[in-house]
Design an enzyme around this catalytic site. Structure first.
Site, mmCIF file in Angstrom:
data_model
loop_
_atom_site.group_PDB
_atom_site.id
_atom_site.type_symbol
_atom_site.label_atom_id
_atom_site.label_comp_id
_atom_site.label_asym_id
_atom_site.label_seq_id
_atom_site.Cartn_x
_atom_site.Cartn_y
_atom_site.Cartn_z
ATOM 1 N N ASP A 87 7.657 28.122 -8.159
ATOM 2 C CA ASP A 87 7.843 28.072 -6.717
ATOM 3 C C ASP A 87 6.509 28.463 -6.096
ATOM 4 O O ASP A 87 6.092 29.609 -6.242
ATOM 5 C CB ASP A 87 8.947 29.070 -6.333
ATOM 6 C CG ASP A 87 9.505 28.783 -4.960
ATOM 7 O OD1 ASP A 87 8.911 27.950 -4.244
ATOM 8 O OD2 ASP A 87 10.522 29.400 -4.619
ATOM 9 N N LYS A 153 -0.623 10.459 -1.931
ATOM 10 C CA LYS A 153 -0.630 10.281 -0.494
ATOM 11 C C LYS A 153 0.658 10.835 0.107
ATOM 12 O O LYS A 153 1.624 10.971 -0.631
ATOM 13 C CB LYS A 153 -0.816 8.809 -0.152
ATOM 14 C CG LYS A 153 0.384 7.942 -0.573
ATOM 15 C CD LYS A 153 0.266 6.561 -0.020
ATOM 16 C CE LYS A 153 0.750 6.482 1.391
ATOM 17 N NZ LYS A 153 2.137 6.020 1.507
ATOM 18 N N HIS A 183 -2.101 3.797 -4.786
ATOM 19 C CA HIS A 183 -1.615 3.014 -5.926
ATOM 20 C C HIS A 183 -1.936 1.523 -5.783
ATOM 21 O O HIS A 183 -1.917 0.794 -6.767
ATOM 22 C CB HIS A 183 -0.135 3.271 -6.202
ATOM 23 C CG HIS A 183 0.814 2.556 -5.293
ATOM 24 N ND1 HIS A 183 1.139 3.023 -4.051
ATOM 25 C CD2 HIS A 183 1.504 1.401 -5.441
ATOM 26 C CE1 HIS A 183 1.996 2.184 -3.479
ATOM 27 N NE2 HIS A 183 2.242 1.189 -4.304
ATOM 28 N N LYS A 187 -3.208 -2.059 -8.700
ATOM 29 C CA LYS A 187 -2.540 -3.353 -8.884
ATOM 30 C C LYS A 187 -3.511 -4.358 -9.501
ATOM 31 O O LYS A 187 -4.686 -4.381 -9.159
ATOM 32 C CB LYS A 187 -2.012 -3.868 -7.536
ATOM 33 C CG LYS A 187 -0.871 -2.995 -6.999
ATOM 34 C CD LYS A 187 -0.235 -3.597 -5.774
ATOM 35 C CE LYS A 187 0.723 -2.621 -5.117
ATOM 36 N NZ LYS A 187 2.121 -2.792 -5.531
ATOM 37 N N GLU A 221 7.438 -5.961 3.509
ATOM 38 C CA GLU A 221 8.496 -5.473 2.623
ATOM 39 C C GLU A 221 9.854 -5.848 3.190
ATOM 40 O O GLU A 221 10.023 -5.897 4.407
ATOM 41 C CB GLU A 221 8.421 -3.950 2.519
ATOM 42 C CG GLU A 221 7.128 -3.447 1.927
ATOM 43 C CD GLU A 221 7.137 -1.931 1.812
ATOM 44 O OE1 GLU A 221 7.471 -1.443 0.733
ATOM 45 O OE2 GLU A 221 6.847 -1.244 2.803
ATOM 46 N N ASP A 240 1.459 5.241 6.910
ATOM 47 C CA ASP A 240 2.087 5.033 5.605
ATOM 48 C C ASP A 240 1.405 3.921 4.810
ATOM 49 O O ASP A 240 1.320 3.988 3.588
ATOM 50 C CB ASP A 240 3.576 4.699 5.818
ATOM 51 C CG ASP A 240 4.373 4.640 4.528
ATOM 52 O OD1 ASP A 240 4.243 5.574 3.718
ATOM 53 O OD2 ASP A 240 5.124 3.664 4.324
ATOM 54 N N HIS A 245 -3.490 1.812 1.969
ATOM 55 C CA HIS A 245 -3.408 0.579 1.189
ATOM 56 C C HIS A 245 -4.159 -0.595 1.847
ATOM 57 O O HIS A 245 -4.970 -1.256 1.213
ATOM 58 C CB HIS A 245 -1.954 0.166 0.981
ATOM 59 C CG HIS A 245 -1.081 1.249 0.391
ATOM 60 N ND1 HIS A 245 -1.551 2.143 -0.541
ATOM 61 C CD2 HIS A 245 0.214 1.581 0.600
ATOM 62 C CE1 HIS A 245 -0.568 2.969 -0.886
ATOM 63 N NE2 HIS A 245 0.516 2.641 -0.192
ATOM 64 N N LYS A 345 8.373 -3.169 7.576
ATOM 65 C CA LYS A 345 9.616 -3.020 6.812
ATOM 66 C C LYS A 345 10.615 -4.048 7.323
ATOM 67 O O LYS A 345 10.544 -4.460 8.485
ATOM 68 C CB LYS A 345 10.208 -1.628 7.038
ATOM 69 C CG LYS A 345 9.284 -0.463 6.689
ATOM 70 C CD LYS A 345 9.245 -0.209 5.212
ATOM 71 C CE LYS A 345 8.424 1.036 4.910
ATOM 72 N NZ LYS A 345 7.976 1.069 3.508
#
Ligand code: BG6
Length: 491
Positions: A87, A153, A183, A187, A221, A240, A245, A345
């Site tokens: 913790d 991130k 990430h 790719k 997405e 985000d 990205h 999204k």
């Protein structure tokens, strides 16, 4: 390839990222022979599990995600797993230290005697815990010269908070030991972009404003944000997806050829691109950016009505689930070439791609031609397409038709395409930070994002609504339409 011996300590080791991405990636690394028999994976959480509990949990939750038919390999992998209850002393959302943490002695006991191997602290936890974690792990005497730290991130929520985190982590670890994950850089097609550009001669001479009309970078997405509002209300698409990205994809598309394939040379070129982005500030923000939020559509709930969400607050109503931005790079190569960035999204299809739109031929002798277009697809299937004009077969009038020269990695190469996290974890174990963001890169990206956030925050307008399952708000179409352009899939 080499097999690495390391103690990989994952803070937030029982969380979603760990169960969905890290552990499956590590299993594949193990299966491909990249983890030596001694390598251990030590999950830290507050969960009070022992090794057996944790192994059982991973067996129940992760096993389905990896190929069946390898029971011995799976058992070997599971036996590498350990769990220590830790913790950290962060109790307060404002990042002031709470009471000191606990559990470090148990971790120290497990690590004792293994100071000679690489030690990786992977922080898959909220960013406000990063500083405290580093301080406590150092105070417990667990940071060895062969230690590295991996930061997930989001790295802060604006420039100031990112600098604060970087200072805190930097007080314990050298920049060389800090691996900041994006990430997208793991790719396959993203890495292929560098090979395509710098291992082939035919593109580079036309990779500039003389021949290129504009570039579109899209990450669409189909998923929404069910159950994620707690995070997403404070993030939004700009933080985000764009800050990290999409800007990384822009850098790799736009950067100058580095002199060497080496960590600093490549990152030096990327940071120059970020520093050359024309700031979008004040009144320009409305002209060059679009915000959207999905509402009910196609049988799917709107952002504010996602199941598992708390009642909407003012913040929820203002958060963007879609954004499109017209960016410009002020340098010799790119002056006057718009880079359109777009992410959302609940779009109709999951597709991530970079589209390079070339200019029309200087003088056309055929009716009906269309300018060339190069499409680098990251998702759903990695591939590269060059749209060229061809003559339709026939003895009559010459009729032109755009046809793709198309490379599908899945069809061309038989090897399994690894997940981004596999590549990145392998690089962490190998100590290679090329595909990780350097401090100056992260901060340069925030420096460009901050004024856009500031303008949005003070705007009296809400994001434009778009029905779930559609390609974003009307404003996104206008952003290109007013200069006679359109998004790739709209043609
Ligand atoms: C993450 C974002 O970084 O990337 C998520 O936080 C997003 O909101 C995800 O869904 C997309 O990643 P990918 O690899 O599925 O394109």
């Amino acid at each position: 390839s080499a097999a690495y011996t390391a103690d990989l300590v994952v803070f937030g080791g029982t969380g979603d990222l760990s169960m969905r991405k890290l552990l499956p990636a590590l299993y594949h690394s193990d299966r491909d022979g990249r983890l030596s028999p001694e390598t251990r994976i030590i999950a830290l959480s507050r969960g009070g599990l022992d090794d057996e509990d944790f192994r059982g949990k991973v067996d129940a939750e992760v096993r389905d995600q990896v190929p069946a038919g390898d029971p011995a390999g799976w058992r070997r992998f599971v036996n590498r797993l350990h769990h220590v209850t830790v913790d950290v002393g962060v109790q307060n959302a404002d990042d002031t230290a709470g009471p000191g943490g606990s559990g470090w002695d148990a971790l120290a006991a497990l690590l004792a005697g293994h100071e000679d191997r690489d030690r990786v602290f992977y922080l898959a936890s909220p960013p406000r815990t990063f500083g405290t974690f580093c301080r406590e792990v150092a105070a417990a005497g667990l940071v060895t010269p062969r230690s590295r730290v991996v930061l997930e991130k989001p790295l802060g929520h604006d420039l100031a908070s990112a600098q604060h985190i970087n200072d805190e982590v930097g007080a314990i670890f050298d920049e060389q030991q800090i691996f900041r994950i994006d990430h997208y850089l793991g790719k396959e097609t993203v890495q292929n972009l560098l090979v395509l550009r710098f291992a082939n001669a035919f593109l580079e001479p036309i990779w500039n404003s003389l021949w290129i009309d504009h570039v579109q970078i899209t990450a669409a997405e189909t998923v929404g944000t069910p159950g994620r509002r707690g995070y997403y209300d404070h993030a939004g698409a700009l933080r985000d997806m764009v800050q990290n990205h999409l800007l990384q994809l822009l850098c790799l598309t736009a950067m100058e050829p580095p002199a060497r394939n080496d960590r600093e040379a490549i990152r030096d070129e990327k940071v120059k691109v970020l520093q050359s982005l024309r700031p979008i500030t004040g009144g320009e923000v409305d002209r060059f950016t679009v915000r959207g939020q999905y509402v009910e559509g196609d049988g799917m709930p709107g952002y504010l009505d996602e199941p598992g969400s708390t009642p909407p607050t003012e913040e929820s109503c203002r958060v963007e689930t879609f954004t499109a931005i017209r960016a410009e790079i002020r340098n010799w190569r790119w002056a006057g070439v718009p880079f359109y960035l777009r992410t959302g999204k609940r779009m109709p299809r999951r597709v991530s791609e970079i589209v390079v739109q070339f200019k029309d031929v200087p003088h056309s002798i055929f009716p009906g031609g269309m300018p060339n277009r190069l499409v680098l697809r990251l998702q759903p299937e990695d591939g590269i397409e060059l749209h060229i004009m061809a003559k339709e077969p026939g003895a009559g009038e010459v009729t032109l038709k755009p046809v793709p020269l198309s490379l599908s990695f899945g069809k061309t190469f038989t090897a399994r395409v690894p997940e981004a996290y596999e590549r990145l974890l392998t690089d962490v174990l190998a100590g290679n930070p090329t595909l990780f963001m350097r401090r100056d890169e992260v901060e340069a990206a925030w420096r460009w994002i901050d004024p856009i956030l500031a303008a949005w925050e003070t705007s009296t307008e809400l994001p434009e609504p778009y029905p779930a399952g559609t390609a974003g708000p009307e404003g996104a179409r206008e952003l290109l339409g007013r200069s006679g352009r359109s998004w790739h899939e709209e043609e």
